[in-house]
Scaffold this active site. Structure first.
Site, PDB file in Angstrom:
ATOM      1  N   GLU A  18      40.671  30.914  36.493  1.00 19.19           N
ATOM      2  CA  GLU A  18      39.974  30.840  37.783  1.00 19.19           C
ATOM      3  C   GLU A  18      40.906  30.902  38.992  1.00 19.19           C
ATOM      4  O   GLU A  18      40.557  31.499  40.012  1.00 19.19           O
ATOM      5  CB  GLU A  18      39.131  29.552  37.855  1.00 19.19           C
ATOM      6  CG  GLU A  18      37.836  29.616  37.066  1.00 19.19           C
ATOM      7  CD  GLU A  18      37.996  29.226  35.599  1.00 19.19           C
ATOM      8  OE1 GLU A  18      39.147  29.154  35.115  1.00 19.19           O
ATOM      9  OE2 GLU A  18      36.975  28.988  34.943  1.00 19.19           O
ATOM     10  N   ALA A  73      32.257  32.937  33.669  1.00 16.18           N
ATOM     11  CA  ALA A  73      31.063  32.997  34.507  1.00 16.18           C
ATOM     12  C   ALA A  73      30.984  34.413  35.063  1.00 16.18           C
ATOM     13  O   ALA A  73      32.011  35.094  35.198  1.00 16.18           O
ATOM     14  CB  ALA A  73      31.185  31.992  35.643  1.00 16.18           C
ATOM     15  N   GLU A 133      35.158  26.930  28.869  1.00 16.90           N
ATOM     16  CA  GLU A 133      34.466  25.675  29.244  1.00 16.90           C
ATOM     17  C   GLU A 133      33.248  25.440  28.352  1.00 16.90           C
ATOM     18  O   GLU A 133      32.960  24.313  27.963  1.00 16.90           O
ATOM     19  CB  GLU A 133      34.068  25.718  30.724  1.00 16.90           C
ATOM     20  CG  GLU A 133      35.292  25.616  31.635  1.00 16.90           C
ATOM     21  CD  GLU A 133      34.958  25.821  33.097  1.00 16.90           C
ATOM     22  OE1 GLU A 133      34.422  26.898  33.446  1.00 16.90           O
ATOM     23  OE2 GLU A 133      35.219  24.914  33.899  1.00 16.90           O
ATOM     24  N   GLY A 146      34.468  30.130  32.244  1.00 21.66           N
ATOM     25  CA  GLY A 146      33.243  29.482  31.763  1.00 21.66           C
ATOM     26  C   GLY A 146      33.059  29.617  30.252  1.00 21.66           C
ATOM     27  O   GLY A 146      32.370  28.803  29.643  1.00 21.66           O
TER      28      GLY A 146
HETATM   29  N1  COA Z   1      32.070  38.442  35.039  1.00 21.77           N
HETATM   30  C1  COA Z   1      31.431  39.599  35.228  1.00 21.77           C
HETATM   31  N2  COA Z   1      31.695  40.713  34.533  1.00 21.77           N
HETATM   32  C2  COA Z   1      32.662  40.636  33.614  1.00 21.77           C
HETATM   33  C3  COA Z   1      33.387  39.459  33.358  1.00 21.77           C
HETATM   34  C4  COA Z   1      33.050  38.320  34.124  1.00 21.77           C
HETATM   35  N3  COA Z   1      33.659  37.134  33.953  1.00 21.77           N
HETATM   36  N4  COA Z   1      34.294  39.696  32.379  1.00 21.77           N
HETATM   37  C5  COA Z   1      34.143  40.991  32.046  1.00 21.77           C
HETATM   38  N5  COA Z   1      33.157  41.564  32.766  1.00 21.77           N
HETATM   39  C6  COA Z   1      32.667  42.941  32.707  1.00 21.77           C
HETATM   40  C7  COA Z   1      33.615  43.906  33.420  1.00 21.77           C
HETATM   41  O1  COA Z   1      33.369  43.903  34.810  1.00 21.77           O
HETATM   42  C8  COA Z   1      33.226  45.194  32.747  1.00 21.77           C
HETATM   43  O2  COA Z   1      32.006  45.659  33.299  1.00 21.77           O
HETATM   44  P1  COA Z   1      31.816  47.226  33.701  1.00 21.77           P
HETATM   45  O3  COA Z   1      32.008  47.973  32.419  1.00 21.77           O
HETATM   46  O4  COA Z   1      30.426  47.297  34.235  1.00 21.77           O
HETATM   47  O5  COA Z   1      32.879  47.522  34.689  1.00 21.77           O
HETATM   48  C9  COA Z   1      32.932  44.781  31.316  1.00 21.77           C
HETATM   49  O6  COA Z   1      32.642  43.386  31.370  1.00 21.77           O
HETATM   50  C10 COA Z   1      34.100  45.001  30.365  1.00 21.77           C
HETATM   51  O7  COA Z   1      35.232  44.312  30.898  1.00 21.77           O
HETATM   52  P2  COA Z   1      36.650  45.016  31.181  1.00 21.77           P
HETATM   53  O8  COA Z   1      37.357  44.231  32.220  1.00 21.77           O
HETATM   54  O9  COA Z   1      36.457  46.487  31.449  1.00 21.77           O
HETATM   55  O10 COA Z   1      37.340  44.846  29.762  1.00 21.77           O
HETATM   56  P3  COA Z   1      38.922  44.794  29.460  1.00 21.77           P
HETATM   57  O11 COA Z   1      39.071  44.945  27.997  1.00 21.77           O
HETATM   58  O12 COA Z   1      39.646  45.757  30.343  1.00 21.77           O
HETATM   59  O13 COA Z   1      39.395  43.335  29.921  1.00 21.77           O
HETATM   60  C11 COA Z   1      39.157  40.925  30.123  1.00 21.77           C
HETATM   61  C12 COA Z   1      38.901  42.190  29.259  1.00 21.77           C
HETATM   62  C13 COA Z   1      38.439  39.754  29.456  1.00 21.77           C
HETATM   63  C14 COA Z   1      40.671  40.644  30.167  1.00 21.77           C
HETATM   64  C15 COA Z   1      38.630  41.162  31.560  1.00 21.77           C
HETATM   65  O14 COA Z   1      37.271  41.598  31.444  1.00 21.77           O
HETATM   66  C16 COA Z   1      38.653  39.944  32.455  1.00 21.77           C
HETATM   67  O15 COA Z   1      39.696  39.576  32.936  1.00 21.77           O
HETATM   68  N6  COA Z   1      37.476  39.352  32.716  1.00 21.77           N
HETATM   69  C17 COA Z   1      37.344  38.242  33.642  1.00 21.77           C
HETATM   70  C18 COA Z   1      37.883  36.958  33.060  1.00 21.77           C
HETATM   71  C19 COA Z   1      37.809  35.834  34.081  1.00 21.77           C
HETATM   72  O16 COA Z   1      38.473  35.824  35.088  1.00 21.77           O
HETATM   73  N7  COA Z   1      36.931  34.862  33.804  1.00 21.77           N
HETATM   74  C20 COA Z   1      36.764  33.707  34.634  1.00 21.77           C
HETATM   75  C21 COA Z   1      35.630  33.887  35.544  1.00 21.77           C
HETATM   76  S1  COA Z   1      35.438  32.499  36.628  1.00 21.77           S
END
Ligand code: COA
Length: 260
Positions: free
Chosen positions: A135, A66, A115, A112
């Protein structure tokens, strides 16, 4: 229909819906959830379409969760509404859709995203996919059905561990757990899903929708799955698909199902 966050490709009898926010790793904001709902509703009504595949754009992510930026300052009430609306518009909606929906997991499927994949009727992943429900690392729990569907799919103990550790599993683990049905190379993922979809599309759409209803009933607390199966089985006898399927068998030819 014009969409900003998703792409819909019609390749009758299949449709591919691609979540298209690659710069945000296809994170599900509310606008994307609404667009997915509208697109899926239209595809459900489109009689030319018999199977739907959902995937994410580019190779890195299916859906990375999400959209955290949208809810970081939400109140208790808003948090509850976010989960309720999302479940109604998208997650339960997909699970109960009367057409098969396959998740083609092409990269990160987190929160999400996993999910969403779990709400689909089954899942195929590419080798680079990573899956998890992180989460609790954000101080919240899965709210789009993850605490229910993950234990249904992989067992309670494994789900407890995955959710409590906020960890990620790779595709070998996901296959071992039964979370995904198949693993393919990234460049073959969509074709692989389309081939399964084409096999499904040869069968009776009416019978398939009754099968989805009966299978889902077994996971609901307020209904008896066996009763739902009996009713659905009986209803099949009143359909043109049933007449065509049985007649074609007796005439030793392939059935051509009208879908009614
Ligand atoms: N919500 C909002 N933005 C998100 C996102 C999310 N769930 N997942 C990734 N993004 C965005 C990042 O903020 C980043 O945006 P920016 O370039 O404007 O800063 C962009 O997507 C790229 O992500 P980034 O984190 O830089 O890539 P990465 O390769 O370093 O890491 C992940 C990849 C998937 C490990 C990491 O993005 C992550 O942990 N995301 C969240 C996962 C999560 O907790 N999901 C559950 C949400 S309830």
């Amino acid at each position: 229909m014009e969409f900003k966050n998703i792409l819909v490709d019609l390749e009758e009898p299949l449709a591919v819906v691609t979540i298209n926010r690659p710069k945000k790793l296809n994170a599900l904001n509310t606008a994307t959830i609404k667009e997915l709902h509208l697109a899926l509703k239209a595809l459900e009504k489109n009689i030319q379409i018999r199977v739907i595949i959902i995937t994410g754009s580019e190779e890195k992510a299916f859906v990375a969760g999400a959209d955290i930026s949208e809810f970081s300052n939400f109140s208790v009430k808003q948090g509850g509404q976010l989960a309720a609306q999302g479940q109604e518009l998208l997650f339960s909606f997909i699970e109960n859709l009367d057409k098969p929906v396959i998740a083609a997991i092409n990269g990160f499927a987190l929160g999400g995203g996993l999910e969403l994949a779990m709400a689909c009727h089954f899942r195929v992943a590419s080798h680079n996919a990573r899956m998890g429900l992180p989460e609790v690392s954000l101080g919240v729990i899965p709210g789009y059905g993850g605490t229910q569907r993950l234990p249904q799919l992989i067992g309670r103990g494994r789900a407890m561990e995955l959710i409590m550790t906020a960890g990620m599993i790779d595709v070998e683990r996901a296959i071992e757990f039964g979370l995904v049905n198949h693993v393919t190379a990234s460049e073959e993922l969509l074709e692989f899903c389309k081939n399964i979809a084409k096999k499904i599309a040869k069968n009776s759409p009416v019978a398939i929708s009754q099968a989805i209803k009966a299978i889902n009933a077994g996971f609901k607390n307020d209904v008896n799955g066996y009763d739902v199966e009996i009713k659905a089985f009986g209803e099949c006898f009143g359909t043109d698909d049933f007449k065509e399927g049985t007649t074609a068998f007796l005439e030793k030819r392939k059935a051509s199902f009208p879908g009614e």
